[in-house]
Enzyme design. Structure first.
Site: not given
Ligand SMILES: Cc1cc2nc3c(=O)[nH]c(=O)nc-3n(C[C@H](O)[C@H](O)[C@H](O)COP(=O)(O)OP(=O)(O)OC[C@H]3O[C@@H](n4cnc5c(N)ncnc54)[C@H](O)[C@@H]3O)c2cc1C
Ligand SMILES: Cc1cc2nc3c(=O)[nH]c(=O)nc-3n(C[C@H](O)[C@H](O)[C@H](O)COP(=O)(O)OP(=O)(O)OC[C@H]3O[C@@H](n4cnc5c(N)ncnc54)[C@H](O)[C@@H]3O)c2cc1C
Lengths: 379, 403
Positions: B131-133, B166, B255, B387
């Protein structure tokens, strides 16, 4: 079996919701409270409920009941929890009817079930002997006397005990104070001279009674179920009570929550609706999730009572625990999210907070049931 | 016998005959499940036999239509299959992102040709998808993604970077969100595109997690040429160009639905039953209770929550089958499941005490309690953070006002 209501049960839900919001809204409950009504409920309303088949909701049709089962009883209790409807439904139609229908002799059924269904006889279950729910701590004695027994002892916080026509009393016929075995249930007239009842109004404006019994003479006909084996029956009656109280608390949780989300959508501070603040939104979302979990737990326990009554005990216990925790959280948050107005008597959320506290204490709070689960699972 | 009773009897018999004993261990974990894909090697003969039997019956993807490799089961039948499978604790024969995420999105938005090619390959376990999101600057605020996709007539040209992909290093294809219009409002210029990871210009770099392992990658796109179509009617783009957000959202609901069906206290590696594990590890006091009253109470509360949660999954499924779609309520399940999963593995670590906190000669052992506990921290982050789920519940389920 699907974990959703059948069409028939949904119709009952709609009917109950319509009838109660019309005839027994929170305002009616306030009136009962403020007028210091000695019964603590409206006898006219109870008659109407009985006429609709609610008093005999779990009773089989052959005895004049509407045979909707425990899911039906839960559906009604949930709506009563939403409207804070005061009635003897719980003590009579759930506890009394379960006791007689499941454990009574043919003669007892014949004698009492019809009177439960038509609303003419009120029941109460006298089990606890202290402030916390401890169903196997029974010291109340039944000593052999002639062909029967003499009952003596004291019971506390018997819900609706002040108005009941009949009492079901858990007494000890053998064994030690904490043994589950050696308990026997007796079904007696509440107005016997040997029984003294002290009305104990509760914080939720419902009523209970402390009861002392001094050498009440009873016969074998007054025994409900097995001599010395009453704990099993007690367990069954309590299970039904726990599941239905769970349904009531689920209704109260949902209603307190609905009142609160409406308020969040309309109250403005800092030039904004307070419902737009994430600090409140996230708590509301958490609460909504807990309420969903609670509904599933409660429905499952009610379905199990209908399907396989004997196996439902643990599930009813867990449903009581889950619904108690959720109801407490929901009503606490309701007050907090209303700010100052939440702690006023005029506003309804405080009434839910008080009712839920008492319902949580009745028949074991979440900690009590967690302990039971742990014991049952061997840890 | 009703049709469903008949189906149950047949299913039970089929499982008894076809599911090998070794595949009936209940606990499906990242390391013992069958993922499929070009690089896949079966871990045991039993796993292979089970997969092949399921494939022949359409049971790798039981609800998908037969023409796309499924068995075309109705929701009621699928529930029975699940129940019967759980009854004997049988593993799923195949699980991966193709089944849980891309498949449902293609079923909703794909052309017939796209479905024929991709769904069939997923059902047969031939292609493993990633998944490339997410991007370094687009996590929770996914729609602010910047990976650039230009229309070059017969092909698309892609440049940019994804992160947290992932298993990108062991996947065959990627479903990807790219920006096709930089001038439009951010949700309106996104396109959902499918590409072969073997394409020239795609490179991946693993990222090690606190658990000591690496399912994670950074994925780089450097002048990657993606053909407009992989054959007649079989476009690289799913849905409409610039309307990829609709597809992306639909996929996220699936998902979350999938993440929300985890069995929080059990699915994770480690002793099945928390209370039993605690009894063995800690022992009893003189009254026969677990010799740690605070832990005992926490375990019991967690078991009650877990039980209520599992019933809620069942109830919401029953409601969905009765015609009340799950919609944003899937966020409730995702939220509850991920928090409970973390709580469960935290409790396991607390029960295990210092012993659970030791590591092997090669570091944190894959599949160990500690490994699971560390990995489980991610459940409340991946697939949209806790969140973000709470934001969705507030807005979509409760209809609370926006700031
Ligand atoms: C084990 C694992 C597997 C993953 N696999 C994939 C994958 O295969 N493909 C893919 O595309 N992505 C994948 N992801 C990425 C995942 O979707 C993102 O990590 C997730 O969407 C959060 O984005 P971020 O890490 O940039 O955190 P951020 O968005 O930077 O968030 C940081 C903190 O701020 C909080 N926050 C942000 N915005 C708000 C808001 N509006 N209100 C309140 N709080 C907020 C968040 O809840 C968090 O606590 C994976 C992540 C993990 C941990
Ligand atoms: C017992 C009692 C005695 C009092 N005595 C006095 C007194 O003697 N004199 C006097 O002047 N006042 C008094 N007050 C008033 C008290 O100061 C206010 O009740 C209090 O400031 C909250 O305001 P409110 O009740 O209007 O709630 P609101 O401001 O309407 O708040 C409602 C809810 O929204 C939340 N909320 C509001 N804004 C935000 C935000 N930006 N972010 C997140 N959440 C938010 C609140 O925390 C609360 O949960 C008293 C109140 C009480 C309960």
């Amino acid at each position: 079996m699907s974990l959703i209501l059948t069409e028939e049960q949904e119709m009952l839900q709609d009917a109950a919701n319509g009838f109660l919001t019309e005839n027994a809204p929170v305002a009616a409950f306030r009136e009962i409270r403020d007028s210091k009504n000695p019964d603590g409920f409206s006898r006219d309303l109870w008659k109407e409920m009985a006429a609709m088949g609610w008093a005999g909701i779990i009773v089989n049709e052959e005895y004049g009941g509407s045979e909707f089962g425990y899911v039906g009883a839960g559906v009604l209790a949930e709506q009563m929890g939403r409207n804070l409807t005061a009635s003897p439904f719980f003590s009579t139609s759930v506890l009394g009817a379960t006791a007689v229908q499941r454990y009574g002799t043919a003669k007892q059924k014949e004698q009492h079930l019809g009177a439960i269904c038509d609303g003419s006889t009120l029941f109460a279950l006298a089990v606890d002997e202290g402030p916390r729910h401890r169903p196997e701590h029974i010291e109340f004695t039944a000593t052999p006397h002639g062909n029967g027994y003499k009952l003596s002892g004291a019971k506390t916080f018997v819900a609706d005990g002040h108005v009941a026509d009949k009492l079901i009393i858990a007494a000890r016929t053998s064994g030690e104070a904490r043994d589950p075995s050696g308990i026997t249930l007796f079904l007696v007239d509440a107005d016997a001279a040997a029984i003294e009842r002290t009305h104990t109004p509760m914080i939720d404006s419902r009523n209970a009674a402390n009861i002392t019994v001094d050498d009440l003479e009873v016969t074998g006909d007054d025994i409900l179920g097995e001599v010395d084996g009453g704990y099993e029956a007690l367990e069954g009656i309590l299970s039904a009570g726990r599941a239905v109280l769970g349904a009531e608390m689920s209704g109260s949780s949902q209603q307190a929550f609905d009142i609160t989300t409406d308020y969040l959508k309309e109250r403005e501070q800092f030039g904004q609706k307070i419902g737009s603040f994430q600090g409140l939104q996230h708590r509301a979302a958490h609460l909504a999730t807990e309420i969903e979990m609670t509904k599933s737990a409660v429905l499952k326990s009610l379905q199990l009572l209908d399907d396989d009554f004997e196996s439902a005990s643990a599930t009813c216990s867990m449903a009581k625990a889950k619904s108690g925790m959720t109801a407490q959280l929901s009503t606490q948050e309701a007050i907090q999210m209303h700010g100052g107005i939440g702690v006023t008597d005029e506003y309804d959320v405080g009434l839910y907070f008080k009712r839920v506290h008492v319902a949580q204490q009745m028949f074991g709070d979440a900690g009590f049931h967690a302990d039971r689960l742990a014991k049952r699972s061997g840890y | 016998m009703s049709d469903l009773e008949q189906f149950r009897a047949e299913t039970r018999a089929w499982l008894a005959e076809n599911c090998p004993e070794e595949m009936r261990d209940g606990d499906i974990t990242a390391e013992n499940q069958c993922w499929g894909g070009r690089q896949w090697e079966f871990q045991s003969d039993a796993q292979k036999r089970w997969f092949e039997a399921a494939l022949a019956k359409g049971y790798t993807v039981p609800t998908w239509p037969k023409e796309y490799g499924g068995a075309g089961l109705t929701a009621d039948e699928a529930k029975i299959l699940d129940e019967e499978r759980n009854r004997i604790s049988a593993r799923k024969p195949l699980s991966n992102f193709g089944i849980s995420m891309l498949g449902p999105a293609l079923l909703a938005f794909g052309t017939h040709e796209q479905k024929l090619m991709h769904l069939g390959a997923i059902a047969r376990g031939e292609i493993r998808w990633c998944q490339g999101y997410s991007e370094p600057g687009a996590g929770s605020d996914l729609a602010s993604l910047k990976t650039k996709c230009e229309d070059k007539g017969d092909h698309w040209l892609i440049n940019g970077q994804k992160i947290w992909t992932s298993n990108a290093d062991i996947s065959d294809w990627i479903f990807c969100l790219v920006r096709t219009d930089f001038d439009a409002p951010k949700h309106k210029g996104i396109t959902f595109i499918l590409m072969d990871m073997a394409s020239e210009g795609i490179s991946v770099k693993p990222i090690i997690l606190i658990s000591g392992h690496s399912p994670f990658c950074e994925t780089f796109f450097d002048d990657v040429k993606v053909p407009k179509a992989y054959g007649d009617g079989n476009l690289a783009v799913v849905g409409e160009v610039n309307r990829g957000w609709d597809v992306a959202k639909n996929l996220l609901v699936h998902e979350r639905g999938m993440l929300g069906t985890m069995s929080p206290l059990r699915g994770a590696t480690g002793p099945e039953n928390l209370g039993g594990y605690a009894a063995d590890a800690i022992g009893f006091d003189e009254t026969g209770r677990l010799d740690d009253p605070s832990l005992r109470q926490k375990i019991a509360q967690a078991e009650i929550d877990d039980w209520a949660y599992n019933l809620t999954v069942e109830r919401m499924n029953d409601e969905a089958n009765a015609g009340n779609g799950l919609g944003a309520k899937s966020s409730m399940l995702k939220y509850a499941a991920s928090e409970l999963t973390k709580k469960g593995s935290q409790l396991r670590m607390d029960i295990g005490g210092t012993e659970a906190a030791t590591i092997g000669p090669d570091g944190i052992e894959y599949g160990s309690l500690a490994n699971t506990w560390l990995y489980n921290r991610a459940y409340s982050i991946l697939g949209g953070t806790t969140e973000v789920q709470l934001n969705i519940i507030s807005k979509r389920v409760l209809d609370l006002p926006s700031a």
